[in-house]
Structure formats: C-alpha cells, structure tokens
Design an enzyme around this catalytic site. Structure first.
Site, PDB file in Angstrom:
ATOM      1  N   TYR A  64     -48.605 -38.335  22.108  1.00  0.00           N
ATOM      2  CA  TYR A  64     -48.168 -39.400  22.998  1.00  0.00           C
ATOM      3  C   TYR A  64     -48.323 -40.931  22.676  1.00  0.00           C
ATOM      4  O   TYR A  64     -49.537 -40.711  21.970  1.00  0.00           O
ATOM      5  CB  TYR A  64     -49.105 -39.296  24.362  1.00  0.00           C
ATOM      6  CG  TYR A  64     -48.170 -38.756  25.408  1.00  0.00           C
ATOM      7  CD1 TYR A  64     -46.854 -39.797  25.887  1.00  0.00           C
ATOM      8  CD2 TYR A  64     -48.473 -37.396  26.005  1.00  0.00           C
ATOM      9  CE1 TYR A  64     -46.216 -39.401  26.980  1.00  0.00           C
ATOM     10  CE2 TYR A  64     -47.535 -37.196  27.075  1.00  0.00           C
ATOM     11  CZ  TYR A  64     -46.496 -38.055  27.406  1.00  0.00           C
ATOM     12  OH  TYR A  64     -45.701 -37.614  28.529  1.00  0.00           O
ATOM     13  N   GLU A  66     -47.443 -43.954  24.100  1.00  0.00           N
ATOM     14  CA  GLU A  66     -46.787 -44.946  24.817  1.00  0.00           C
ATOM     15  C   GLU A  66     -47.518 -46.132  24.383  1.00  0.00           C
ATOM     16  O   GLU A  66     -48.490 -46.456  24.083  1.00  0.00           O
ATOM     17  CB  GLU A  66     -47.228 -44.731  26.288  1.00  0.00           C
ATOM     18  CG  GLU A  66     -46.471 -43.752  26.811  1.00  0.00           C
ATOM     19  CD  GLU A  66     -46.700 -43.379  28.349  1.00  0.00           C
ATOM     20  OE1 GLU A  66     -47.200 -44.305  29.040  1.00  0.00           O
ATOM     21  OE2 GLU A  66     -46.188 -42.188  28.676  1.00  0.00           O
ATOM     22  N   ASP A 241     -22.679 -52.661  22.573  1.00  0.00           N
ATOM     23  CA  ASP A 241     -22.890 -51.334  22.330  1.00  0.00           C
ATOM     24  C   ASP A 241     -22.101 -50.703  21.121  1.00  0.00           C
ATOM     25  O   ASP A 241     -21.115 -50.356  21.334  1.00  0.00           O
ATOM     26  CB  ASP A 241     -22.755 -50.532  23.670  1.00  0.00           C
ATOM     27  CG  ASP A 241     -23.190 -49.040  23.521  1.00  0.00           C
ATOM     28  OD1 ASP A 241     -23.398 -48.368  22.501  1.00  0.00           O
ATOM     29  OD2 ASP A 241     -22.927 -48.346  24.631  1.00  0.00           O
ATOM     30  N   THR A 270     -26.772 -45.698  19.296  1.00  0.00           N
ATOM     31  CA  THR A 270     -27.178 -44.292  19.212  1.00  0.00           C
ATOM     32  C   THR A 270     -27.366 -44.312  17.547  1.00  0.00           C
ATOM     33  O   THR A 270     -27.070 -45.191  16.727  1.00  0.00           O
ATOM     34  CB  THR A 270     -26.169 -43.113  19.229  1.00  0.00           C
ATOM     35  OG1 THR A 270     -25.027 -43.271  18.305  1.00  0.00           O
ATOM     36  CG2 THR A 270     -25.593 -43.083  20.769  1.00  0.00           C
ATOM     37  N   LYS A 273     -24.585 -40.814  15.631  1.00  0.00           N
ATOM     38  CA  LYS A 273     -22.971 -40.844  15.447  1.00  0.00           C
ATOM     39  C   LYS A 273     -22.527 -41.161  13.979  1.00  0.00           C
ATOM     40  O   LYS A 273     -22.866 -40.622  12.978  1.00  0.00           O
ATOM     41  CB  LYS A 273     -22.297 -41.673  16.499  1.00  0.00           C
ATOM     42  CG  LYS A 273     -22.627 -41.015  17.737  1.00  0.00           C
ATOM     43  CD  LYS A 273     -21.959 -41.619  18.920  1.00  0.00           C
ATOM     44  CE  LYS A 273     -22.399 -40.927  20.212  1.00  0.00           C
ATOM     45  NZ  LYS A 273     -21.866 -41.912  21.331  1.00  0.00           N
ATOM     46  N   ARG A 279     -30.605 -37.249  16.589  1.00  0.00           N
ATOM     47  CA  ARG A 279     -30.070 -37.636  17.766  1.00  0.00           C
ATOM     48  C   ARG A 279     -31.188 -38.580  18.793  1.00  0.00           C
ATOM     49  O   ARG A 279     -32.281 -38.326  18.704  1.00  0.00           O
ATOM     50  CB  ARG A 279     -30.037 -36.291  18.749  1.00  0.00           C
ATOM     51  CG  ARG A 279     -29.353 -36.604  20.019  1.00  0.00           C
ATOM     52  CD  ARG A 279     -28.807 -34.946  20.390  1.00  0.00           C
ATOM     53  NE  ARG A 279     -27.890 -34.899  19.518  1.00  0.00           N
ATOM     54  CZ  ARG A 279     -26.511 -35.213  19.868  1.00  0.00           C
ATOM     55  NH1 ARG A 279     -26.262 -35.737  20.744  1.00  0.00           N
ATOM     56  NH2 ARG A 279     -25.465 -34.800  18.949  1.00  0.00           N
TER      57      ARG A 279
END
Ligand SMILES: *Cc1c(COP(=O)(O)O)cnc(C)c1O
Length: 472
Positions: A64, A66, A241, A270, A273, A279
């Site tokens: 974790y 955060e 984007d 992203t 791509k 991913r």
C-alpha cells in the site's frame, strides 16, 4: 543478458503458477499463442516488452502506498518511492512536462483525476477562499451543500462520440456525462475534419469550464495551438486526452502545434496503447494544477499499483531511447501505406486517409455494417473492431465503420510492403462478404475465410512475436 534470459524467466514463472492452478498457466500460454497467430489491427493495442511485463509480476503488488513520493500514509514505502519517482521523471523528460502523476490505474482514472483537479482548482478553491476556510471539512453545512451543487453543475465541451471522441469525455453512460453538462463538437460532414471555427462558435455559445480535445477514432492530427486559443477566448481549461496517440507524441512525430503538452493546461493518457507500456494511465500538467493532480488519491483513486508504476518506469525509459522515435515514425508510415493500399483497391476511408496510427474504413461502401465486417474479418484471422463513423446511420452498436491501427503490427516489425498485403487481405474479405438478413448476419465462403487466415499467418511468419520468448 544471457541469450535465454527471457525464455527462462517466463518458463519459470509459468512453472510456479502451474503448481497452484494449472488452468491459469495454460491460459497464459494460450494467450501468447493466440497473439502470435493473429493479425492484430486493434488500434488501441500493442505488445509491451518482456522487461515491462516482468516488472509487473512481483511483490510491489503487495504494498500500500497511498499519498505521493516522500509523503505516504503508510510506512515502508521507500522502494515504491524509488519507482514512482523514476516513472514520473522519465515521463517529464519524455514529454517535456513540468509535472507527471503516474498513479492512475487506467485511462478513465487519469481523466477522472484531471476533471476533479480542474473542478478543485476552479470551483472548490474559490469557494473555500470566499468562505475563508482552508479545507472542505471546515465549511458550514450550507456552504458545503452549495459547493456540492456547484461542482455538479459545470460544463464541458468535447468531441462527439461518432466523430471519434471518447465515452469519458462527457457521455451519459459514463460518469463524466453524469458529472458534467456536456455538449460536443463534431467534424465537417463534407471533409470529416474538425472545423475549428465551429468549435470556437460552440465554445462561445456554451461557455464550458473545460474544453477537451483527444479521440480514439479520428484519423487526423489535431491543432492544439488553435484549440488552446479557443479555450482561452472563453476562459476554459484546456484538457487533452492523448490516450491513443501518446506514442506519436513521445516519438516526436507530433510536434509544434500538434504536440499537446506545451498547449494544454492538463494532458491525460493511457500507457498501454501506442506508448507500448503496461496497462495504466498518467496525467501531465504545469505547476498550476500539480498540487490538485497529486490529490488523485484520495479523490478518485485508492492505493496506487506500485508494480504497474515499476513497469511504467521501464516502458518510459524504453520510450526515451532513440529507436522509439523510429518506431513512432514507422507506425505512421505503416498506417499511411495501409490507407493507400485500401484506397487503391476501392475502399472508402473516413477523411480519405490518415496522418496518425489509425484508419477508419467506411464499410457501407461494401454494403456491410461494421458488425458484419468485423466478424467476417475475424473469421479470416484479422482482428479489428467496429466503430461508428460520423453521422452513422447504424448507430453505436452495429456501426458502419471498421477501425484499424498499426502500433501492434509495427512492434512486430511489419513494414509498408506488408501493409499493402494486409490491405489486400482486408479488401478481399470485405468485397467477398455479403450482408445477411440482419445487421449482424453475413455470408462469407468459409473456404475463402480459411484461405485468408492462412495468408495472414504466412504474412506474420517472418515477424515472430516475442522472438526471445520460447515457452518450450
Ligand atoms: C482508451 C481511451 C481511454 C480509456 O482508457 P482505459 O485504460 O481503457 O480506461 C480514455 N480516453 C481515450 C481517448 C481512449 O482512447
């Protein structure tokens, strides 16, 4: 590196997995075999490097983290800090951005982070200032109620879905359409191109808080300098984007007016791509929005995926090498060769061609719906996806288009000669397919489908996928 390092790594991983659940190991092996065999023309897919893939399969997944680098809500994040800082540094250097946030898990998450960073900056911060409090917890119930209403009542102007825009740019089935009052700009029906005067007119009328540019099915460049001027003329925040074409920006094929980074207030993408990474998603911005962007967690994200951030650092390091620019140029050369090959054989293309990585075939020219064409091509070993064309008479489900893209085949090493051969295969299948009794049904001679399938496999034979990986 020893010659068999990659084979050994993947073989050993599968052996370890097989000992627990052999069906998963088998499916992983089958996926590689399937990908090796299919002529993958899906414009949003690619093949990440073995190093990128391997960077994801480890104990970073257990952690974790955060918060942000050096400011975590959990102890023991020093190694996560290392990879997150590296990924962000590579991203800043690669794209010439002053700030990079590499935690978003996907493109949609990156867009949510950007939307809420803009809302926080332009709606929440002024409200806090006016109420003379430091944070939302200090607002009175009445002020909080008013602020929530105001946050939910903002406007966005984006590209329409059928012109190539994305669901996350304010369309009703997506949360962005429920958050924002959205209006969209389309393309000129005659040319299929963005008409900047019409965008400016729509902006003047609608006065959006956010102007969004970017697409997943527009085969041309967008002039981001002009779009920024339009945003400025109405006081909108300009967001780009670049999920689909980030690889072309990274590889310096899109420069000057066509590079979104110097022109936009905020850029999302992203990483899987055309950028060819794991991913995931990413946000780039200037110093004005950096603090708000870094609050992506807890705003819309929980813990980041440190194993994916490690893979982002690897893939972004790869994209900074000179050969990536060569790859990016070959993506566009291949798309243009494919478009030329199709046009010469009589196919109708939206905008008549391409200047990026994708081509949109209007298959109504073959008397087919997108759905029929997609299935007929799939029967013939050619993997594509159906896509609406501007003012599509068949709607978003059946559609009248087939979207094809070259990032994946270019990674395999196919060049312009193979693109011409690919155009021949596509044209053969589409011209030999006839429409059936519904928009989903079609007739295609199975012997022809078989023959084309074999030709597609032959075409791929000289370009092995993951040549360094032999699973035995
Ligand atoms: C693919 C895409 C997204 C969504 O990315 P995911 O990782 O699938 O969430 C967002 N915007 C655009 C323009 C895209 O093409």
């Amino acid at each position: 590196m020893s010659p068999n390092a990659e084979s050994t790594a993947f073989r050993s991983a599968l052996e370890v997995i097989r000992a627990v659940e052999p069906r998963v190991a088998d499916a992983i092996g089958a996926e590689l075999a399937d990908q090796r065999e299919s002529l993958k023309l899906i414009a949003s897919e690619n093949y990440a490097s073995p190093a990128t893939l391997l960077a994801m399969g480890n104990w970073f997944s257990d952690k974790y983290a955060e918060g942000t680098v050096g400011r975590r809500f959990y102890a023991g994040c020093q190694n996560v800090d290392t990879v997150e800082a590296l990924a962000a540094e590579h991203a800043r250097e690669l794209f010439g951005a002053s700030h990079a946030y590499v935690q978003p898990h996907s493109g949609i998450d990156a867009n949510l982070v950007a939307f809420w960073a803009i809302l926080a900056d332009r709606v929440e911060s002024p409200a806090l200032k006016k109420a003379q409090v430091r944070q939302v917890n200090d607002l009175t119930e009445a002020d909080w109620f008013a602020l929530r209403r105001e946050l939910g009542n903002q406007r966005m102007l984006g590209m329409s879905l059928d012109a190539g825009g994305h669901l996350t740019h304010g369309f009703r089935p997506n949360i962005s359409g429920k958050m924002f009052d959205q209006r969209s700009y389309g393309t000129d029906p005659a040319t299929g191109l963005i008409d900047y005067d019409r965008v400016a007119e729509a902006a003047r009328e609608f006065k959006p808080l956010i102007l969004v540019a970017g697409y997943s099915a527009y085969p041309r460049k967008v002039n981001f300098r002009i779009m920024r001027e339009i945003a400025d003329s109405v006081g909108a925040t300009f967001m780009v984007d670049m999920a689909h074409f980030a690889g072309l920006v990274a590889g310096k094929v899109f420069t000057g007016d066509f590079d979104p980074v110097p022109h936009a207030h905020i850029v999302t993408t992203t990483t899987h791509k055309s950028l060819r990474g794991p991913r995931g998603g990413m946000v780039l911005c200037g110093p004005e929005l950096a603090d708000q962007v870094d609050r992506g967690c807890p705003m819309v994200l929980g813990g980041p995926l440190p194993h994916v951030m490690a893979a982002k650092a690897v893939a972004l390091a790869e994209a900074r090498r000179p050969d990536f620019a060569d790859y990016a140029q070959r993506i566009v050369d291949n798309a243009q060769a494919l478009a030329d090959g199709l046009t010469r054989r009589g196919a109708k293309l939206v905008t008549g061609g391409t200047d990026n990585h994708l081509v949109l075939i209007d298959v109504s020219g073959y008397g087919l719906t997108g759905r029929q064409a997609e299935q007929a091509l799939l029967d013939s070993g050619i993997v594509t996806n159906r896509n609406a064309v501007p003012q599509d008479p068949n709607g978003a489900w059946y559609t009248s288009g087939i979207r094809i893209g070259t990032p994946a085949l270019t990674t395999r090493g196919l060049g312009t000669a193979e693109m011409d051969a690919t155009a021949e295969l596509i044209h053969t299948v589409l011209s030999q397919t006839t429409s059936g009794e519904s928009k989903a049904k079609y007739v295609l001679d199975p012997a022809l489908a078989d023959k084309v399938s074999k030709q597609a496999t032959d075409l791929l034979g000289n370009f092995p996928l993951y040549p360094s990986v032999d699973l035995g």
